[in-house]
Design a protein around this motif. Structure first.
Motif, mmCIF file in Angstrom:
data_model
loop_
_atom_site.group_PDB
_atom_site.id
_atom_site.type_symbol
_atom_site.label_atom_id
_atom_site.label_comp_id
_atom_site.label_asym_id
_atom_site.label_seq_id
_atom_site.Cartn_x
_atom_site.Cartn_y
_atom_site.Cartn_z
ATOM 1 N N ARG A 198 15.673 24.557 61.649
ATOM 2 C CA ARG A 198 14.944 25.382 60.687
ATOM 3 C C ARG A 198 14.276 24.525 59.613
ATOM 4 N NH1 ARG A 198 18.611 28.031 57.961
ATOM 5 N NH2 ARG A 198 20.424 27.385 59.195
ATOM 6 N N PHE A 199 14.946 23.465 59.177
ATOM 7 C CA PHE A 199 14.377 22.560 58.181
ATOM 8 C C PHE A 199 13.064 21.970 58.705
ATOM 9 C CE2 PHE A 199 13.661 18.746 55.785
ATOM 10 C CZ PHE A 199 14.201 18.978 54.531
ATOM 11 N N TYR A 200 13.097 21.413 59.922
ATOM 12 C CA TYR A 200 11.909 20.800 60.513
ATOM 13 C C TYR A 200 10.800 21.833 60.701
ATOM 14 C CZ TYR A 200 14.424 16.469 61.660
ATOM 15 O OH TYR A 200 15.105 15.289 61.610
ATOM 16 N N LYS A 201 11.156 23.003 61.219
ATOM 17 C CA LYS A 201 10.150 24.033 61.488
ATOM 18 C C LYS A 201 9.495 24.492 60.193
ATOM 19 C CE LYS A 201 9.465 28.391 63.960
ATOM 20 N NZ LYS A 201 10.103 29.441 64.808
ATOM 21 N N ALA A 202 10.305 24.707 59.150
ATOM 22 C CA ALA A 202 9.760 25.140 57.861
ATOM 23 C C ALA A 202 8.872 24.062 57.252
ATOM 24 C CB ALA A 202 10.900 25.493 56.905
ATOM 25 N N ALA A 203 9.306 22.798 57.334
ATOM 26 C CA ALA A 203 8.504 21.695 56.804
ATOM 27 C C ALA A 203 7.177 21.584 57.540
ATOM 28 C CB ALA A 203 9.288 20.388 56.892
ATOM 29 N N ASP A 204 7.189 21.791 58.851
ATOM 30 C CA ASP A 204 5.947 21.760 59.633
ATOM 31 C C ASP A 204 5.010 22.898 59.216
ATOM 32 O OD1 ASP A 204 6.545 19.491 61.080
ATOM 33 O OD2 ASP A 204 7.410 20.586 62.779
ATOM 34 N N ILE A 205 5.583 24.059 58.950
ATOM 35 C CA ILE A 205 4.776 25.190 58.489
ATOM 36 C C ILE A 205 4.094 24.839 57.168
ATOM 37 C CG2 ILE A 205 4.936 27.517 57.504
ATOM 38 C CD1 ILE A 205 7.045 28.133 59.669
ATOM 39 N N LEU A 206 4.846 24.244 56.249
ATOM 40 C CA LEU A 206 4.280 23.871 54.954
ATOM 41 C C LEU A 206 3.176 22.835 55.104
ATOM 42 C CD1 LEU A 206 7.481 23.670 52.697
ATOM 43 C CD2 LEU A 206 5.875 25.558 52.948
ATOM 44 N N ASN A 207 3.372 21.877 55.994
ATOM 45 C CA ASN A 207 2.383 20.812 56.184
ATOM 46 C C ASN A 207 1.121 21.292 56.877
ATOM 47 O OD1 ASN A 207 3.900 18.837 54.942
ATOM 48 N ND2 ASN A 207 4.894 18.187 56.836
ATOM 49 N N SER A 208 1.238 22.338 57.679
ATOM 50 C CA SER A 208 0.088 22.807 58.460
ATOM 51 C C SER A 208 -0.640 23.975 57.809
ATOM 52 C CB SER A 208 0.551 23.222 59.861
ATOM 53 O OG SER A 208 1.476 24.297 59.789
ATOM 54 N N THR A 209 -0.135 24.468 56.676
ATOM 55 C CA THR A 209 -0.736 25.612 56.001
ATOM 56 C C THR A 209 -1.135 25.204 54.587
ATOM 57 O OG1 THR A 209 0.763 27.053 57.253
ATOM 58 C CG2 THR A 209 -0.425 28.043 55.392
ATOM 59 N N GLU A 210 -2.435 25.280 54.286
ATOM 60 C CA GLU A 210 -2.896 24.841 52.966
ATOM 61 C C GLU A 210 -2.435 25.782 51.866
ATOM 62 O OE1 GLU A 210 -7.004 23.331 50.735
ATOM 63 O OE2 GLU A 210 -7.119 24.419 52.646
ATOM 64 N N TYR A 211 -2.691 27.083 52.048
ATOM 65 C CA TYR A 211 -2.322 28.065 51.039
ATOM 66 C C TYR A 211 -1.659 29.277 51.694
ATOM 67 C CZ TYR A 211 -5.451 25.446 47.972
ATOM 68 O OH TYR A 211 -6.054 24.451 47.252
ATOM 69 N N PHE A 212 -0.743 29.862 50.957
ATOM 70 C CA PHE A 212 -0.046 31.065 51.404
ATOM 71 C C PHE A 212 -0.425 32.232 50.497
ATOM 72 C CE2 PHE A 212 2.465 27.507 52.780
ATOM 73 C CZ PHE A 212 3.058 27.881 53.971
ATOM 74 N N ASP A 213 -0.284 33.445 51.014
ATOM 75 C CA ASP A 213 -0.300 34.650 50.197
ATOM 76 C C ASP A 213 0.935 35.454 50.573
ATOM 77 O OD1 ASP A 213 -0.890 35.880 52.647
ATOM 78 O OD2 ASP A 213 -3.028 36.064 52.189
ATOM 79 N N ILE A 214 1.112 36.615 49.995
ATOM 80 C CA ILE A 214 2.335 37.391 50.243
ATOM 81 C C ILE A 214 2.466 37.742 51.719
ATOM 82 C CG2 ILE A 214 3.598 39.507 49.711
ATOM 83 C CD1 ILE A 214 3.497 37.447 47.440
ATOM 84 N N SER A 215 1.361 38.136 52.331
ATOM 85 C CA SER A 215 1.401 38.529 53.738
ATOM 86 C C SER A 215 1.798 37.360 54.637
ATOM 87 C CB SER A 215 0.031 39.076 54.162
ATOM 88 O OG SER A 215 0.033 39.411 55.531
ATOM 89 N N SER A 216 1.158 36.217 54.463
ATOM 90 C CA SER A 216 1.485 35.067 55.321
ATOM 91 C C SER A 216 2.872 34.527 55.011
ATOM 92 C CB SER A 216 0.437 33.968 55.166
ATOM 93 O OG SER A 216 0.384 33.473 53.839
ATOM 94 N N ALA A 217 3.314 34.633 53.753
ATOM 95 C CA ALA A 217 4.657 34.177 53.401
ATOM 96 C C ALA A 217 5.714 34.971 54.157
ATOM 97 C CB ALA A 217 4.871 34.292 51.891
ATOM 98 N N PHE A 218 5.547 36.296 54.213
ATOM 99 C CA PHE A 218 6.488 37.112 54.973
ATOM 100 C C PHE A 218 6.405 36.779 56.466
ATOM 101 C CE2 PHE A 218 6.875 40.190 51.383
ATOM 102 C CZ PHE A 218 8.253 40.310 51.388
ATOM 103 N N MET A 219 5.195 36.530 56.959
ATOM 104 C CA MET A 219 5.027 36.205 58.375
ATOM 105 C C MET A 219 5.797 34.930 58.730
ATOM 106 S SD MET A 219 1.530 35.329 60.480
ATOM 107 C CE MET A 219 1.334 33.756 59.625
#
Length: 336
Positions: A198-219
């Motif tokens: 989960r740590f690696y997957k979450a870190a990859d999500i952060l690195n591959s996504t420039e900006y988040f909003d509420i909808s994408s954060a829940f996704m």
């Protein structure tokens, strides 16, 4: 278990959390300013005492004043996840507070990460019942991870936090492995393996996504869920908003702290997390009652899985005291 991640938006950031727990019920409590509190610990420890400077909202599964996370009206967020490697320092005789109530202590007294670190450095975790590490973030975008490893406090801030993710592994080890770009996770047990995944997957999500909003954060929180994920929570400290949904009530709810009266004379309120409603819940809070608090406490501590995992059975007399503890503090304040 649980996963926490720090997500950038175009104007600031969000702090998201998956609460992984086989017990899905919980309550969102309001906490007013001005009350003087004494830590819920027993002799021979000396209870920490403090006066509440900032109103807050706190999520709890085991009763008011024992939160698993929350945010105050200054935009300070304090969260936690289980860390099996935790080994708290031996009690040395100072001002003590339990590992969960320390979350409420920081919400009650601190305006930012720097102040929270200073406060926690001058308190002792006393009579702990669960191994956790803390994630703290403030409205300015600062973040800290605090752990207790081999009886020493470890604090990570600034450049020491490369991957802004916390799961259930020691932060130094998980962060170092990720920086090595080592995708070959080898662990002695399934718990640690799942945590690092989960740590690696979450870190990859952060690195591959420039900006988040509420909808994408829940996704993305949904992509990081486990089979036992019961809550998704998103904190927006700059706008003082909290968004959440639960396994029992999948509609997204939100609350704004600016619309809540945290004054010294205000009425304590609560909101059952499983209440079936969607959207803003500011006008849906109920008056705090000892009965609701007691119901949650008894359901949690008498749950067979909870009792088995914690390895303890709490007598009814102590559960009764936990339920009445907020009222006892209110009564004590009448004499100050």
């Amino acid at each position: 278990m649980c996963t926490v991640l720090f997500m950038k938006t175009e104007a600031g950031f969000l702090l998201g959390k998956n609460n992984d727990n086989f017990f899905s019920e919980g309550i969102l409590f309001t906490n007013r300013r001005g009350i003087i509190k004494s830590a819920l610990i027993m002799p021979p420890c000396n209870p920490l005492q403090w006066k509440v400077k900032y109103g807050s909202l706190s999520f709890s599964q085991c009763g008011k004043e024992l939160p698993v996370g929350g945010m105050n009206e200054a935009g300070l967020v304090v969260e936690q996840t289980t860390l099996p490697d935790t080994k708290y320092p031996e009690y040395r005789g100072g001002a003590g507070v339990g590992e969960l109530q320390s979350i409420q202590y920081l919400l009650d007294t601190c305006v930012d990460v720097q102040e929270a670190i200073r406060y926690i450095e001058n308190t002792e975790i006393c009579q702990p019942t669960w191994p956790i590490h803390y994630v703290i973030a403030d409205a300015s975008g600062n973040m800290a991870v605090i752990e207790y490893i081999q009886r020493e406090r470890k604090i990570f801030t600034g450049k020491n936090i490369a991957a802004k993710v916390v799961t259930n592994s020691r932060y130094d080890k998980a962060n170092a492995l990720y920086l090595q770009n080592n995708s070959d996770i080898r662990c002695e047990n399934e718990y640690e393996y799942n945590s690092l995944q989960r740590f690696y997957k979450a870190a990859d999500i952060l690195n591959s996504t420039e900006y988040f909003d509420i909808s994408s954060a829940f996704m993305y929180l949904e992509q990081l869920e486990r089979i036992d994920t019961v809550w998704n929570i998103i904190y927006d400290p700059q706008n003082l908003n909290i968004y959440f949904r639960t396994k029992d009530s999948v509609e997204i709810k939100n609350v704004n702290l600016r619309e809540i009266d945290f004054g010294e004379k205000s009425q304590p309120l609560l909101f059952p997390l499983s209440y079936p409603i969607e959207g803003n819940i500011n006008c849906k809070f109920m008056k705090y009652s000892r009965e609701k608090n007691s119901e949650l406490i008894n359901k949690f501590f008498k749950n067979e899985l909870v009792a088995s995992v914690m390895g303890i059975t709490i007598p009814d007399e102590l559960l009764e005291y936990l339920a009445s503890y907020p009222e006892l503090m209110e009564e004590a304040n009448q004499y100050h």
